[in-house]
Scaffold this motif. Sequence first.
Motif, PDB file in Angstrom:
ATOM      1  N   ILE B   2     111.212 -24.828 -18.573  1.00  0.00           N
ATOM      2  CA  ILE B   2     110.176 -24.732 -19.607  1.00  0.00           C
ATOM      3  C   ILE B   2     109.461 -23.401 -19.454  1.00  0.00           C
ATOM      4  O   ILE B   2     109.021 -23.037 -18.378  1.00  0.00           O
ATOM      5  CB  ILE B   2     109.151 -25.883 -19.469  1.00  0.00           C
ATOM      6  CG1 ILE B   2     109.877 -27.214 -19.483  1.00  0.00           C
ATOM      7  CG2 ILE B   2     108.094 -25.813 -20.560  1.00  0.00           C
ATOM      8  CD1 ILE B   2     109.057 -28.351 -18.979  1.00  0.00           C
ATOM      9  N   ARG B   4     106.343 -21.166 -20.118  1.00  0.00           N
ATOM     10  CA  ARG B   4     104.926 -21.297 -20.440  1.00  0.00           C
ATOM     11  C   ARG B   4     104.356 -19.933 -20.749  1.00  0.00           C
ATOM     12  O   ARG B   4     104.695 -18.954 -20.110  1.00  0.00           O
ATOM     13  CB  ARG B   4     104.176 -21.914 -19.259  1.00  0.00           C
ATOM     14  CG  ARG B   4     104.404 -23.395 -19.157  1.00  0.00           C
ATOM     15  CD  ARG B   4     103.931 -23.870 -17.818  1.00  0.00           C
ATOM     16  NE  ARG B   4     104.718 -25.026 -17.403  1.00  0.00           N
ATOM     17  CZ  ARG B   4     104.256 -26.270 -17.410  1.00  0.00           C
ATOM     18  NH1 ARG B   4     103.052 -26.524 -17.794  1.00  0.00           N
ATOM     19  NH2 ARG B   4     105.008 -27.252 -17.007  1.00  0.00           N
ATOM     20  N   LYS B   5     103.509 -19.968 -21.740  1.00  0.00           N
ATOM     21  CA  LYS B   5     102.872 -18.725 -22.131  1.00  0.00           C
ATOM     22  C   LYS B   5     101.731 -18.432 -21.173  1.00  0.00           C
ATOM     23  O   LYS B   5     100.939 -19.301 -20.850  1.00  0.00           O
ATOM     24  CB  LYS B   5     102.301 -18.889 -23.540  1.00  0.00           C
ATOM     25  CG  LYS B   5     102.309 -17.604 -24.340  1.00  0.00           C
ATOM     26  CD  LYS B   5     101.787 -17.910 -25.717  1.00  0.00           C
ATOM     27  CE  LYS B   5     101.326 -16.631 -26.382  1.00  0.00           C
ATOM     28  NZ  LYS B   5     100.630 -16.913 -27.609  1.00  0.00           N
ATOM     29  N   MET B   6     101.683 -17.259 -20.675  1.00  0.00           N
ATOM     30  CA  MET B   6     100.571 -16.954 -19.778  1.00  0.00           C
ATOM     31  C   MET B   6     100.187 -15.497 -19.879  1.00  0.00           C
ATOM     32  O   MET B   6     100.975 -14.645 -20.238  1.00  0.00           O
ATOM     33  CB  MET B   6     100.919 -17.312 -18.342  1.00  0.00           C
ATOM     34  CG  MET B   6     102.100 -16.543 -17.836  1.00  0.00           C
ATOM     35  SD  MET B   6     102.530 -17.081 -16.201  1.00  0.00           S
ATOM     36  CE  MET B   6     103.813 -15.894 -15.854  1.00  0.00           C
ATOM     37  N   ALA B   7      98.954 -15.298 -19.605  1.00  0.00           N
ATOM     38  CA  ALA B   7      98.452 -13.929 -19.579  1.00  0.00           C
ATOM     39  C   ALA B   7      97.774 -13.738 -18.242  1.00  0.00           C
ATOM     40  O   ALA B   7      96.926 -14.512 -17.858  1.00  0.00           O
ATOM     41  CB  ALA B   7      97.454 -13.723 -20.714  1.00  0.00           C
ATOM     42  N   ALA B   8      98.199 -12.764 -17.535  1.00  0.00           N
ATOM     43  CA  ALA B   8      97.610 -12.537 -16.212  1.00  0.00           C
ATOM     44  C   ALA B   8      96.826 -11.247 -16.205  1.00  0.00           C
ATOM     45  O   ALA B   8      97.213 -10.266 -16.804  1.00  0.00           O
ATOM     46  CB  ALA B   8      98.706 -12.475 -15.158  1.00  0.00           C
ATOM     47  N   THR B   9      95.702 -11.293 -15.581  1.00  0.00           N
ATOM     48  CA  THR B   9      94.918 -10.076 -15.424  1.00  0.00           C
ATOM     49  C   THR B   9      94.599  -9.881 -13.960  1.00  0.00           C
ATOM     50  O   THR B   9      94.106 -10.767 -13.302  1.00  0.00           O
ATOM     51  CB  THR B   9      93.592 -10.154 -16.196  1.00  0.00           C
ATOM     52  OG1 THR B   9      93.030 -11.431 -15.960  1.00  0.00           O
ATOM     53  CG2 THR B   9      93.773  -9.944 -17.667  1.00  0.00           C
ATOM     54  N   VAL B  10      94.931  -8.746 -13.477  1.00  0.00           N
ATOM     55  CA  VAL B  10      94.561  -8.415 -12.110  1.00  0.00           C
ATOM     56  C   VAL B  10      93.423  -7.424 -12.195  1.00  0.00           C
ATOM     57  O   VAL B  10      93.531  -6.384 -12.811  1.00  0.00           O
ATOM     58  CB  VAL B  10      95.741  -7.786 -11.350  1.00  0.00           C
ATOM     59  CG1 VAL B  10      95.286  -7.361  -9.968  1.00  0.00           C
ATOM     60  CG2 VAL B  10      96.886  -8.762 -11.274  1.00  0.00           C
ATOM     61  N   LEU B  11      92.342  -7.810 -11.622  1.00  0.00           N
ATOM     62  CA  LEU B  11      91.161  -6.970 -11.730  1.00  0.00           C
ATOM     63  C   LEU B  11      91.024  -6.113 -10.487  1.00  0.00           C
ATOM     64  O   LEU B  11      90.561  -6.564  -9.456  1.00  0.00           O
ATOM     65  CB  LEU B  11      89.928  -7.848 -11.930  1.00  0.00           C
ATOM     66  CG  LEU B  11      88.650  -7.107 -12.267  1.00  0.00           C
ATOM     67  CD1 LEU B  11      88.760  -6.488 -13.635  1.00  0.00           C
ATOM     68  CD2 LEU B  11      87.477  -8.048 -12.221  1.00  0.00           C
TER      69      LEU B  11
END
Lengths: 103, 267
Positions: B2, B4-11
């Motif tokens: 499956i 999955r839509k994801m958005a990752a932000t590394v700050l």
Amino acid sequence: MADPMRIRVAARDGVVNVKILMSHEMETGQRKDGAGKLVSAHYISKVTATHKGQTVLSAEWGPAVAKNPFLEFNFKGGQKGDKIAVTWEDNKGESRTDETTIN
Amino acid sequence: MIRRKMAATVLAAGAALGVSAQSSPEAEIAKYREALAAGNPAELWEARGEALWKQKRGPKNASLEACDLGKGAGAVKGSYAELPRYFADANRVMDLETRLVHCMTTLQGFRVADATKRVFGAGTNRSDFESLAAWITSESKGVTMNVALDHAKEREAYQLGEKMFYFRGGPHDFACATCHSESGKRIRLQDLPNLTEKAGAQLAYTTWPAYRVSQGELRTFQWRLNDCFRQQRFPELKFASEASIALTTFLARNANGAAFDAPAIKR
């Protein structure tokens, strides 16, 4: 033993928001200490987040990520009470896993 | 599998800083602070401090849970907003750090020299004081600053602190007031609070301790004072000394009426 992560997970309208704070030195290997010797690189190289055992995020990190990194991401399909586990491994072979549940 | 839509932000420090041509540098710095505040690493120190408070340590194998920070033994909530204050059991005015040294020696049986070996942390050598201060101050978040000055010794400390604030000395003939008694002053891009005005004094005092991004460390108000002394080329401010407590009393009292808002995050 590394300090625990702080993980906050909240579900809203079917989207789960995950906020992770990790405790790590994240040494680049480029800095010199007081005696002029290079400080050896020590950074998180792999981060994995799982939802009920299934990977929802997998990332390869390098020395460019800041000390005590903060990571935030969203994924779809989580329910309240589901287990979220986050694991980091660093370039010296240390690792740490922390768990929490969606609320 | 499956997907999955994801958005990752590394700050990473500074990575979230968007630069636009129109807005002022102050507004951009405010945006930068806002972006950083979402994941304030001060929480890592708070967690460590809470564990330290409850952990049995020292020759007497006792925790600090019986430590009286002014609101009764073990009462932590809101205590920092009323410190420094007079403690009858020690017959002197104490700030948070001094009180912690007192509890570490009386409750846990540490010698003063052992308890104060590392008052400021660096890298993996962390300071117990910074961690404890992070947690204890976090328990006063949102509480209105209320340093009473009811006791004669508290008033004495305040007056001494005020004197120190305006005292010029050292190789640069400097006083705290040299930098902190005029509005709109700054060192490079850092605005200097005007501590002689209510708003400035409140904003400055209520936002320490803070996680300093440039150092990767949590720093306390005590550290801020010590670093100001260094910048003025004054002799080193002795930890938990009368001078240190007096100056803290002066500045804490001037912040009365404001909601305490730390551990914060600073550049």
